[in-house]
Each structure stands twice: as C-alpha cells, then as structure tokens.
Design an enzyme around this catalytic site. Structure first.
Site, PDB file in Angstrom:
ATOM      1  N   ASP A 180     -15.409  -4.700  -2.744  1.00  0.00           N
ATOM      2  CA  ASP A 180     -15.553  -5.437  -1.486  1.00  0.00           C
ATOM      3  C   ASP A 180     -16.966  -6.018  -1.363  1.00  0.00           C
ATOM      4  O   ASP A 180     -17.151  -7.136  -0.872  1.00  0.00           O
ATOM      5  CB  ASP A 180     -15.250  -4.530  -0.293  1.00  0.00           C
ATOM      6  CG  ASP A 180     -13.852  -3.935  -0.366  1.00  0.00           C
ATOM      7  OD1 ASP A 180     -12.935  -4.645  -0.812  1.00  0.00           O
ATOM      8  OD2 ASP A 180     -13.691  -2.753  -0.006  1.00  0.00           O
TER       9      ASP A 180
ATOM     10  N   MET B  20     -12.029  -5.324 -10.558  1.00  0.00           N
ATOM     11  CA  MET B  20     -12.049  -3.881 -10.297  1.00  0.00           C
ATOM     12  C   MET B  20     -12.808  -3.146 -11.390  1.00  0.00           C
ATOM     13  O   MET B  20     -13.587  -2.224 -11.120  1.00  0.00           O
ATOM     14  CB  MET B  20     -10.602  -3.364 -10.202  1.00  0.00           C
ATOM     15  CG  MET B  20     -10.503  -1.906  -9.803  1.00  0.00           C
ATOM     16  SD  MET B  20     -11.194  -1.583  -8.168  1.00  0.00           S
ATOM     17  CE  MET B  20      -9.813  -1.981  -7.124  1.00  0.00           C
TER      18      MET B  20
ATOM     19  N   ILE C 197     -10.901   5.360  -7.416  1.00  0.00           N
ATOM     20  CA  ILE C 197     -10.741   3.908  -7.319  1.00  0.00           C
ATOM     21  C   ILE C 197      -9.269   3.533  -7.185  1.00  0.00           C
ATOM     22  O   ILE C 197      -8.907   2.383  -7.014  1.00  0.00           O
ATOM     23  CB  ILE C 197     -11.413   3.238  -8.541  1.00  0.00           C
ATOM     24  CG1 ILE C 197     -11.797   1.789  -8.266  1.00  0.00           C
ATOM     25  CG2 ILE C 197     -10.553   3.383  -9.786  1.00  0.00           C
ATOM     26  CD1 ILE C 197     -12.797   1.222  -9.245  1.00  0.00           C
TER      27      ILE C 197
ATOM     28  N   ARG D  92       0.845  -1.211   0.000  1.00  0.00           N
ATOM     29  CA  ARG D  92       0.000   0.000   0.000  1.00  0.00           C
ATOM     30  C   ARG D  92       0.877   1.257   0.000  1.00  0.00           C
ATOM     31  O   ARG D  92       0.515   2.271  -0.571  1.00  0.00           O
ATOM     32  CB  ARG D  92      -0.928   0.004   1.212  1.00  0.00           C
ATOM     33  CG  ARG D  92      -1.896  -1.157   1.227  1.00  0.00           C
ATOM     34  CD  ARG D  92      -3.234  -0.858   0.595  1.00  0.00           C
ATOM     35  NE  ARG D  92      -3.903  -2.089   0.189  1.00  0.00           N
ATOM     36  CZ  ARG D  92      -5.021  -2.154  -0.494  1.00  0.00           C
ATOM     37  NH1 ARG D  92      -5.613  -1.046  -0.896  1.00  0.00           N
ATOM     38  NH2 ARG D  92      -5.568  -3.291  -0.830  1.00  0.00           N
TER      39      ARG D  92
ATOM     40  N   ASN E 204       0.465   6.724  -6.568  1.00  0.00           N
ATOM     41  CA  ASN E 204      -0.890   7.193  -6.886  1.00  0.00           C
ATOM     42  C   ASN E 204      -1.279   8.511  -6.235  1.00  0.00           C
ATOM     43  O   ASN E 204      -2.148   9.223  -6.746  1.00  0.00           O
ATOM     44  CB  ASN E 204      -1.916   6.116  -6.515  1.00  0.00           C
ATOM     45  CG  ASN E 204      -1.862   4.935  -7.473  1.00  0.00           C
ATOM     46  OD1 ASN E 204      -1.295   5.036  -8.548  1.00  0.00           O
ATOM     47  ND2 ASN E 204      -2.448   3.817  -7.066  1.00  0.00           N
TER      48      ASN E 204
ATOM     49  N   HIS F 179     -11.096   0.476   2.622  1.00  0.00           N
ATOM     50  CA  HIS F 179     -10.888  -0.345   1.425  1.00  0.00           C
ATOM     51  C   HIS F 179      -9.494  -0.970   1.432  1.00  0.00           C
ATOM     52  O   HIS F 179      -8.800  -0.970   0.432  1.00  0.00           O
ATOM     53  CB  HIS F 179     -11.103   0.531   0.177  1.00  0.00           C
ATOM     54  CG  HIS F 179     -11.102  -0.236  -1.120  1.00  0.00           C
ATOM     55  ND1 HIS F 179     -11.910  -1.319  -1.350  1.00  0.00           N
ATOM     56  CD2 HIS F 179     -10.372  -0.069  -2.262  1.00  0.00           C
ATOM     57  CE1 HIS F 179     -11.700  -1.779  -2.577  1.00  0.00           C
ATOM     58  NE2 HIS F 179     -10.756  -1.050  -3.143  1.00  0.00           N
TER      59      HIS F 179
END
Length: 237
Positions: free
Chosen positions: A66, A144, A33, A3, A10, A93
C-alpha cells in the site's frame, strides 16, 4: 477471488505455518503477507498465544504494498522523484481500511480535495486495477514480491543493528481502540521498537472521517480471525 474466498483458503494455511514456527523457531520475526491480512495476523497471534510463545513485537502484517503504491501514484501525480516520496498508510490492508495519509506526505505537497479523493480510492483499489489490466489472467504478484522483499530487507537491517529503520506495518497496537492497526513503526533488533502515533495527530477532516469509517470493517475482520483460531485447536508440537 473475494476476500472471503481468500479467508477460507488462507486461514488454515497461515494457522498451520504459524504452528510450525511456534514449535521450531518461536523467536523469529513473522511476516504475514497472505490475504486477508486484516484477519490472518489475528489468527497468527491467537495460535502463538495458544502455544505460549506470543511476542507482539515480532508479528507483522506486511502492508508495504500500500505504501509502495501510494508513493508511486503521488510521485506520478506531482512529478516528483519516486525515491524522495514517502506517504504513511494506516488502518489495514483491504479496501476502505487502507488509508493513505496524504497530508503527511514527504516532501510536503498540496492536493485539491478532488485529488485527495481520487488518489485515496486509487490506492485502495490498486489491486483490482491490476487484475482488470491483466483481464483476470493474474494479480499484482510482482508488486507483492517487491513489497515483501523491501519489508524483509528492512527487518534484516534492524536485526543487524541499524537504528533508523521505519516501515508501515499491521501490528498489535494501542494507537486506536482496535487491537491491531497499521501505522508507521520503528524496527529494532527485538522487532517493533516503537509505534509512531504522531502520524495520527493533526489529521485533516477527510482523514479523520476515513479513520472512523474504516474501524467497523477492520474490527469485524479482526474478530473473524480470532474466532477462527479459537474454534480450531492447535496441533501439539
């Protein structure tokens, strides 16, 4: 990628894109997203605030994946038709911040304690399950894409005046003491029409403990996003 790896790449991309949205179409619905969503949505909010065009009702973190996974795994476990199953998923998330409220499953079904733990962990770690199944050669790209398409379609229905559109999403929220939280929302022409706080009432002991357990991680992810956005001045229009 971890992450943190995703954040480092990102965070800047989301910031730049949201600056462009703020300058060119400030009243648009913005669906974020890009992971880590727990941090990228607060980044987007800060950018919009700095640009003077923040409308919390129109900024969404897409957590539909999810919900799709929760519905699929419960349908498989209980031999139900997937189209009939609806499991609200709250929190955030990523990892333990993803909390399926299995006690609120429709149609009403019962689970053993073992099933609840097993399903919860599987839903939380489903992304890793896909990466491992692909032996590191890819991630849950199609899942996704499906989740994004479903959320966009719901938004379009709401914009078109459909008065019965509900989805789970990560939004600015007052259903807990955190500034952002994923829960079921009612979508309308102006974005978030209502937060469905009733889902957080009458939770099981397992779910109540899980809500408390996820808050620390979600809080630090939110603060990380806000801190990043505040250190990076936005570009002039």
């Amino acid at each position: 990628m971890t992450r943190d790896d995703l954040f480092n790449i990102n965070a800047s991309i989301v910031k730049t894109l949201v600056e462009a949205v703020a300058d060119n179409c400030p009243e648009a619905f913005i669906h974020v997203i890009s992971n880590p969503v727990n941090s990228t949505v607060p980044i987007a909010a800060e950018v919009l605030k700095q640009k003077g065009v923040y409308d919390p009702k129109k900024l969404f973190g897409v957590t539909t994946l999810d919900v799709v996974r929760a519905n699929t795994f419960v349908a498989q476990k209980k031999n139900l038709r997937l189209i009939d199953v609806d499991v609200p998923v709250i929190g955030g998330h990523a990892g333990i911040t993803i909390l399926p409220l299995l006690s609120k499953t429709k149609p009403s079904v019962s689970f053993t304690d073992e099933e609840i733990h097993e399903l919860t962990v599987r839903i939380q770690n489903a992304g890793t399950e896909v990466v491992e199944a692909k032996a590191g050669a890819g991630s849950a790209t199609l899942s996704m894409a499906y989740a994004a398409a479903r959320f966009v379609e719901s938004s379009l229905r709401a914009l078109d005046g459909d008065g019965d559109v509900y989805e789970c999403a990560y939004v600015q929220s007052d259903v807990t003491d955190l500034p952002f939280f994923a829960s079921r929302i009612k979508l309308g022409k102006k974005g978030v029409e209502a937060l469905i706080s009733s889902d957080l009432q009458g939770l099981t002991e397992y779910e109540l403990k899980a809500v408390e357990a996820l808050k620390g991680e979600l809080k630090s992810s939110i603060e990380k996003g806000i801190g990043f956005a505040q250190k990076q001045p936005v570009a002039a229009a």
